[in-house]
Motif scaffolding. Structure first.
Motif, PDB file in Angstrom:
ATOM      1  N   ALA A 210       2.930   0.349   5.860  1.00 28.84           N
ATOM      2  CA  ALA A 210       3.609  -0.344   6.961  1.00 28.84           C
ATOM      3  C   ALA A 210       2.658  -1.127   7.857  1.00 28.84           C
ATOM      4  O   ALA A 210       3.087  -2.075   8.519  1.00 28.84           O
ATOM      5  CB  ALA A 210       4.383   0.667   7.807  1.00 28.84           C
ATOM      6  N   TYR A 211       1.381  -0.743   7.881  1.00 27.52           N
ATOM      7  CA  TYR A 211       0.434  -1.373   8.799  1.00 27.52           C
ATOM      8  C   TYR A 211      -0.906  -1.599   8.098  1.00 27.52           C
ATOM      9  O   TYR A 211      -1.281  -0.839   7.205  1.00 27.52           O
ATOM     10  CB  TYR A 211       0.197  -0.481  10.032  1.00 27.52           C
ATOM     11  CG  TYR A 211       1.465  -0.037  10.701  1.00 27.52           C
ATOM     12  CD1 TYR A 211       2.171  -0.896  11.541  1.00 27.52           C
ATOM     13  CD2 TYR A 211       1.977   1.235  10.485  1.00 27.52           C
ATOM     14  CE1 TYR A 211       3.337  -0.489  12.151  1.00 27.52           C
ATOM     15  CE2 TYR A 211       3.156   1.651  11.086  1.00 27.52           C
ATOM     16  CZ  TYR A 211       3.835   0.786  11.920  1.00 27.52           C
ATOM     17  OH  TYR A 211       5.002   1.190  12.518  1.00 27.52           O
ATOM     18  N   GLN A 220     -10.460   0.315   4.713  1.00 27.07           N
ATOM     19  CA  GLN A 220     -10.065  -1.021   5.156  1.00 27.07           C
ATOM     20  C   GLN A 220      -9.225  -1.724   4.078  1.00 27.07           C
ATOM     21  O   GLN A 220      -9.615  -1.786   2.915  1.00 27.07           O
ATOM     22  CB  GLN A 220     -11.290  -1.882   5.467  1.00 27.07           C
ATOM     23  CG  GLN A 220     -10.925  -3.224   6.055  1.00 27.07           C
ATOM     24  CD  GLN A 220     -12.092  -4.192   6.105  1.00 27.07           C
ATOM     25  OE1 GLN A 220     -12.128  -5.168   5.380  1.00 27.07           O
ATOM     26  NE2 GLN A 220     -13.064  -3.911   6.973  1.00 27.07           N
ATOM     27  N   THR A 221      -8.101  -2.286   4.500  1.00 27.24           N
ATOM     28  CA  THR A 221      -7.242  -2.957   3.536  1.00 27.24           C
ATOM     29  C   THR A 221      -7.705  -4.369   3.209  1.00 27.24           C
ATOM     30  O   THR A 221      -7.508  -4.842   2.077  1.00 27.24           O
ATOM     31  CB  THR A 221      -5.789  -2.996   4.032  1.00 27.24           C
ATOM     32  OG1 THR A 221      -5.743  -3.364   5.415  1.00 27.24           O
ATOM     33  CG2 THR A 221      -5.120  -1.655   3.837  1.00 27.24           C
ATOM     34  N   ALA A 222      -8.315  -5.085   4.134  1.00 29.55           N
ATOM     35  CA  ALA A 222      -8.658  -6.490   3.891  1.00 29.55           C
ATOM     36  C   ALA A 222      -9.605  -6.642   2.707  1.00 29.55           C
ATOM     37  O   ALA A 222      -9.360  -7.449   1.801  1.00 29.55           O
ATOM     38  CB  ALA A 222      -9.267  -7.109   5.146  1.00 29.55           C
ATOM     39  N   PHE A 223     -10.699  -5.882   2.675  1.00 34.67           N
ATOM     40  CA  PHE A 223     -11.644  -6.011   1.569  1.00 34.67           C
ATOM     41  C   PHE A 223     -11.021  -5.539   0.263  1.00 34.67           C
ATOM     42  O   PHE A 223     -11.184  -6.182  -0.787  1.00 34.67           O
ATOM     43  CB  PHE A 223     -12.920  -5.229   1.860  1.00 34.67           C
ATOM     44  CG  PHE A 223     -13.903  -5.236   0.712  1.00 34.67           C
ATOM     45  CD1 PHE A 223     -14.434  -6.438   0.254  1.00 34.67           C
ATOM     46  CD2 PHE A 223     -14.281  -4.061   0.091  1.00 34.67           C
ATOM     47  CE1 PHE A 223     -15.336  -6.457  -0.811  1.00 34.67           C
ATOM     48  CE2 PHE A 223     -15.178  -4.072  -0.969  1.00 34.67           C
ATOM     49  CZ  PHE A 223     -15.709  -5.266  -1.424  1.00 34.67           C
ATOM     50  N   ALA A 224     -10.313  -4.434   0.307  1.00 34.14           N
ATOM     51  CA  ALA A 224      -9.670  -3.944  -0.916  1.00 34.14           C
ATOM     52  C   ALA A 224      -8.677  -4.967  -1.449  1.00 34.14           C
ATOM     53  O   ALA A 224      -8.595  -5.201  -2.662  1.00 34.14           O
ATOM     54  CB  ALA A 224      -8.978  -2.614  -0.653  1.00 34.14           C
ATOM     55  N   VAL A 244       0.078  -8.415  -3.190  1.00 28.01           N
ATOM     56  CA  VAL A 244      -1.060  -8.435  -2.277  1.00 28.01           C
ATOM     57  C   VAL A 244      -0.948  -9.615  -1.314  1.00 28.01           C
ATOM     58  O   VAL A 244      -1.181  -9.481  -0.109  1.00 28.01           O
ATOM     59  CB  VAL A 244      -2.385  -8.493  -3.065  1.00 28.01           C
ATOM     60  CG1 VAL A 244      -3.563  -8.675  -2.108  1.00 28.01           C
ATOM     61  CG2 VAL A 244      -2.565  -7.219  -3.884  1.00 28.01           C
ATOM     62  N   LYS A 245      -0.591 -10.782  -1.826  1.00 31.54           N
ATOM     63  CA  LYS A 245      -0.483 -11.961  -0.957  1.00 31.54           C
ATOM     64  C   LYS A 245       0.634 -11.779   0.068  1.00 31.54           C
ATOM     65  O   LYS A 245       0.460 -12.121   1.250  1.00 31.54           O
ATOM     66  CB  LYS A 245      -0.235 -13.210  -1.800  1.00 31.54           C
ATOM     67  CG  LYS A 245      -1.455 -13.660  -2.570  1.00 31.54           C
ATOM     68  CD  LYS A 245      -1.193 -14.976  -3.272  1.00 31.54           C
ATOM     69  CE  LYS A 245      -2.453 -15.488  -3.934  1.00 31.54           C
ATOM     70  NZ  LYS A 245      -2.273 -16.841  -4.509  1.00 31.54           N
ATOM     71  N   ASP A 246       1.760 -11.275  -0.371  1.00 29.23           N
ATOM     72  CA  ASP A 246       2.858 -11.045   0.570  1.00 29.23           C
ATOM     73  C   ASP A 246       2.448 -10.064   1.662  1.00 29.23           C
ATOM     74  O   ASP A 246       2.766 -10.254   2.847  1.00 29.23           O
ATOM     75  CB  ASP A 246       4.094 -10.517  -0.169  1.00 29.23           C
ATOM     76  CG  ASP A 246       4.794 -11.580  -0.994  1.00 29.23           C
ATOM     77  OD1 ASP A 246       4.442 -12.777  -0.860  1.00 29.23           O
ATOM     78  OD2 ASP A 246       5.691 -11.221  -1.792  1.00 29.23           O
ATOM     79  N   LYS A 247       1.740  -9.009   1.258  1.00 32.53           N
ATOM     80  CA  LYS A 247       1.312  -8.008   2.233  1.00 32.53           C
ATOM     81  C   LYS A 247       0.244  -8.594   3.164  1.00 32.53           C
ATOM     82  O   LYS A 247       0.231  -8.289   4.368  1.00 32.53           O
ATOM     83  CB  LYS A 247       0.782  -6.769   1.517  1.00 32.53           C
ATOM     84  CG  LYS A 247       0.562  -5.555   2.400  1.00 32.53           C
ATOM     85  CD  LYS A 247       1.834  -5.101   3.083  1.00 32.53           C
ATOM     86  CE  LYS A 247       2.831  -4.442   2.169  1.00 32.53           C
ATOM     87  NZ  LYS A 247       3.958  -3.807   2.922  1.00 32.53           N
ATOM     88  N   ALA A 248      -0.635  -9.426   2.637  1.00 26.04           N
ATOM     89  CA  ALA A 248      -1.657 -10.059   3.473  1.00 26.04           C
ATOM     90  C   ALA A 248      -1.015 -10.953   4.530  1.00 26.04           C
ATOM     91  O   ALA A 248      -1.409 -10.952   5.699  1.00 26.04           O
ATOM     92  CB  ALA A 248      -2.623 -10.859   2.606  1.00 26.04           C
ATOM     93  N   ILE A 249      -0.012 -11.726   4.127  1.00 23.63           N
ATOM     94  CA  ILE A 249       0.679 -12.594   5.091  1.00 23.63           C
ATOM     95  C   ILE A 249       1.426 -11.758   6.119  1.00 23.63           C
ATOM     96  O   ILE A 249       1.426 -12.053   7.317  1.00 23.63           O
ATOM     97  CB  ILE A 249       1.629 -13.556   4.356  1.00 23.63           C
ATOM     98  CG1 ILE A 249       0.809 -14.574   3.559  1.00 23.63           C
ATOM     99  CG2 ILE A 249       2.555 -14.266   5.336  1.00 23.63           C
ATOM    100  CD1 ILE A 249       1.637 -15.434   2.625  1.00 23.63           C
ATOM    101  N   GLU A 250       2.056 -10.685   5.661  1.00 18.78           N
ATOM    102  CA  GLU A 250       2.773  -9.790   6.581  1.00 18.78           C
ATOM    103  C   GLU A 250       1.822  -9.177   7.599  1.00 18.78           C
ATOM    104  O   GLU A 250       2.130  -9.127   8.798  1.00 18.78           O
ATOM    105  CB  GLU A 250       3.458  -8.690   5.777  1.00 18.78           C
ATOM    106  CG  GLU A 250       4.134  -7.615   6.617  1.00 18.78           C
ATOM    107  CD  GLU A 250       4.599  -6.422   5.797  1.00 18.78           C
ATOM    108  OE1 GLU A 250       4.840  -5.346   6.398  1.00 18.78           O
ATOM    109  OE2 GLU A 250       4.712  -6.538   4.561  1.00 18.78           O
ATOM    110  N   PHE A 251       0.663  -8.708   7.133  1.00 16.59           N
ATOM    111  CA  PHE A 251      -0.272  -8.006   8.011  1.00 16.59           C
ATOM    112  C   PHE A 251      -1.110  -8.952   8.873  1.00 16.59           C
ATOM    113  O   PHE A 251      -1.395  -8.662  10.041  1.00 16.59           O
ATOM    114  CB  PHE A 251      -1.233  -7.156   7.178  1.00 16.59           C
ATOM    115  CG  PHE A 251      -0.630  -5.886   6.626  1.00 16.59           C
ATOM    116  CD1 PHE A 251       0.602  -5.420   7.058  1.00 16.59           C
ATOM    117  CD2 PHE A 251      -1.317  -5.149   5.670  1.00 16.59           C
ATOM    118  CE1 PHE A 251       1.137  -4.238   6.550  1.00 16.59           C
ATOM    119  CE2 PHE A 251      -0.790  -3.969   5.164  1.00 16.59           C
ATOM    120  CZ  PHE A 251       0.433  -3.515   5.597  1.00 16.59           C
TER     121      PHE A 251
END
Length: 429
Positions: A210-211, A220-224, A244-251
């Motif tokens: 969720a976050y 860390q989620t960004a590097f992974a 991953v792209k959808d989650k990156a845009i969401e986050f």
């Protein structure tokens, strides 16, 4: 209403760093002007012999630890007395280099340098180490371990993402053909059971996350996400790439004013701000990325200066946590170069990004040695990722080179409001 986190950053030059016109949005590098990846770097001053010697020094550190069982820090859920086993019994492929993820990226280091023919007479040693560890039997045991009760979060996301990099590296070597390609193809075949388990776990986890995780260490989620996305695009897994792209845009799509003045935290080896920016250049087209970066890191200097981001200081290299900051200097360097690679030549921020990258690279590379196992078991992997440009494809953004699987202009019109928490608590610089 959008809430912005405003942090006073001394020595930053603010929005004047942007200085671009509508005419150069999405511009390609001029024929006579180098790309970010081609700009002078610390490594560029080395002769080929010196560079090969450096690669061999990194490989020696990996060879010295991939089969070194102790000391060892295991992250192991005991479900009963039968689970009390040695590291090698638990992880017959990845028991060395102090912990599972370091063993995985130690093997990646060997694959990377072996595949690039940088190891000279050490090449057969690296090949033998890969074949000894990555047998079908060993990998089946690793896959079985990950499927055990209570192990859904084992090495998630850091170790899992590094495994996908190892898999992608060997796939690339296999695709080149020849004797090495044949050997790499067999290793890829051996790795498939563990790849399948890890992919299933990650694809199950991502929708539930969720976050973002904004810390400067393993979770860390960004590097992974960057490692996962590179694997997905190289491997051709459009489903994972979209997730991953959808989650990156969401986050991260609406983040602004990242508090880089709070960095580094005392045990960071990844920059929360810079790794996020390095991820988003993989996700957004160039023109949209430049706008996003302006809002996210508005204080990148336009005068080529480096004093906006101090090099991390390690006061005790024997301390396994404090030595993380040597890794931070290396990872900051690759992130800064990655960010610069997504900006066109006329962008006035590139000089500061590249100069600061060089400063961090020089500080980090000089401390990669086997003198202290606290750093010796992993820093060479970070150094190899940096010096071989693993995260940058020929100086172009992934979007430019391969096309965006999920273009940002097709993303939902209303992105979540930015909720950018401080990347790391501490005294602002």
């Amino acid at each position: 209403m959008k809430t912005r986190l405003l942090i006073a950053l001394p020595l930053l030059t603010g929005l004047a760093a942007c200085n671009f016109s509508s005419e150069d949005k999405g511009a390609q590098p001029a024929a006579d002007e180098p790309t970010a990846a081609q700009s002078p770097r610390v490594e560029d001053s080395m002769t080929k012999m010196e560079a090969d010697n450096q690669a061999q020094r990194f490989a020696r550190l990996a060879l010295d630890c991939v089969n070194k069982q102790y000391p060892n820090k295991i992250s192991h859920v005991l479900n009963g007395p039968n689970d009390v086993q040695s590291p090698q019994q638990l992880h017959p492929a990845f028991f060395g280099c102090y912990d599972w993820h370091s063993s995985v990226h130690g093997h990646w280091l060997l694959a990377r340098l072996w595949g690039q023919d940088k190891l000279g007479a050490m090449g057969p040693d690296a090949e033998a180490a890969l074949e000894r560890s990555l047998t079908a039997e060993n990998i089946q045991a690793e896959a079985k371990y990950l499927m055990g009760e209570g192990r859904n979060s084992f090495e998630r996301p850091y170790g899992m993402a590094w495994f996908l990099q190892l898999y992608a590296e060997l796939e690339e070597i296999a695709a080149r053909g020849g004797p090495k390609g044949e050997k790499a193809a067999q290793l890829v075949q051996n790795l498939k059971p563990l790849e399948s388990v890890i992919l299933n776990k990650l694809k199950d986890w991502l929708p539930k996350l969720a976050y973002p995780i904004r810390e400067g260490t393993h979770n860390q989620t960004a590097f992974a996400f960057s490692l996962m996305l590179d694997y997905a695009q190289e491997h051709g897994d459009a489903g994972l790439a979209k997730m991953v792209k959808d989650k990156a845009i969401e986050f991260y799509g609406d983040d602004e004013n990242c508090p880089i003045g709070y960095e580094p935290s005392g045990e960071d080896f990844l920059s929360p701000c810079l790794e996020e920016a390095d991820l988003m250049r993989r996700v957004l087209p160039r023109d949209k990325y430049r706008v996003w970066l302006t809002a996210f890191l508005p204080g990148i200097p336009s005068d080529g200066s480096t004093d906006w981001l101090e090099v991390g200081e390690v006061r005790d290299p024997t301390d396994g946590k404090l030595v993380h900051l040597d890794g931070l200097n290396l990872s900051r360097a690759w992130a800064l170069r990655g960010i610069a690679s997504a900006l066109p030549p006329g962008d006035t921020r590139r000089a500061a990004l590249l100069a600061t990258a060089n400063k961090h690279a020089e500080a980090g590379l000089k401390n990669v040695s086997g003198k202290n196992y606290s750093g010796g078991h992993w820093l060479a992997s970070f150094a190899t990722y940096l010096t071989t440009g693993r995260g940058i494809r020929d100086g172009a953004t992934d979007v430019e080179k391969t096309g965006s699987i999920t273009p940002v202009d097709k993303a939902p019109a209303a992105m979540p409001s930015g909720k950018l928490a401080p990347a790391a608590k501490g005294k602002a610089q």
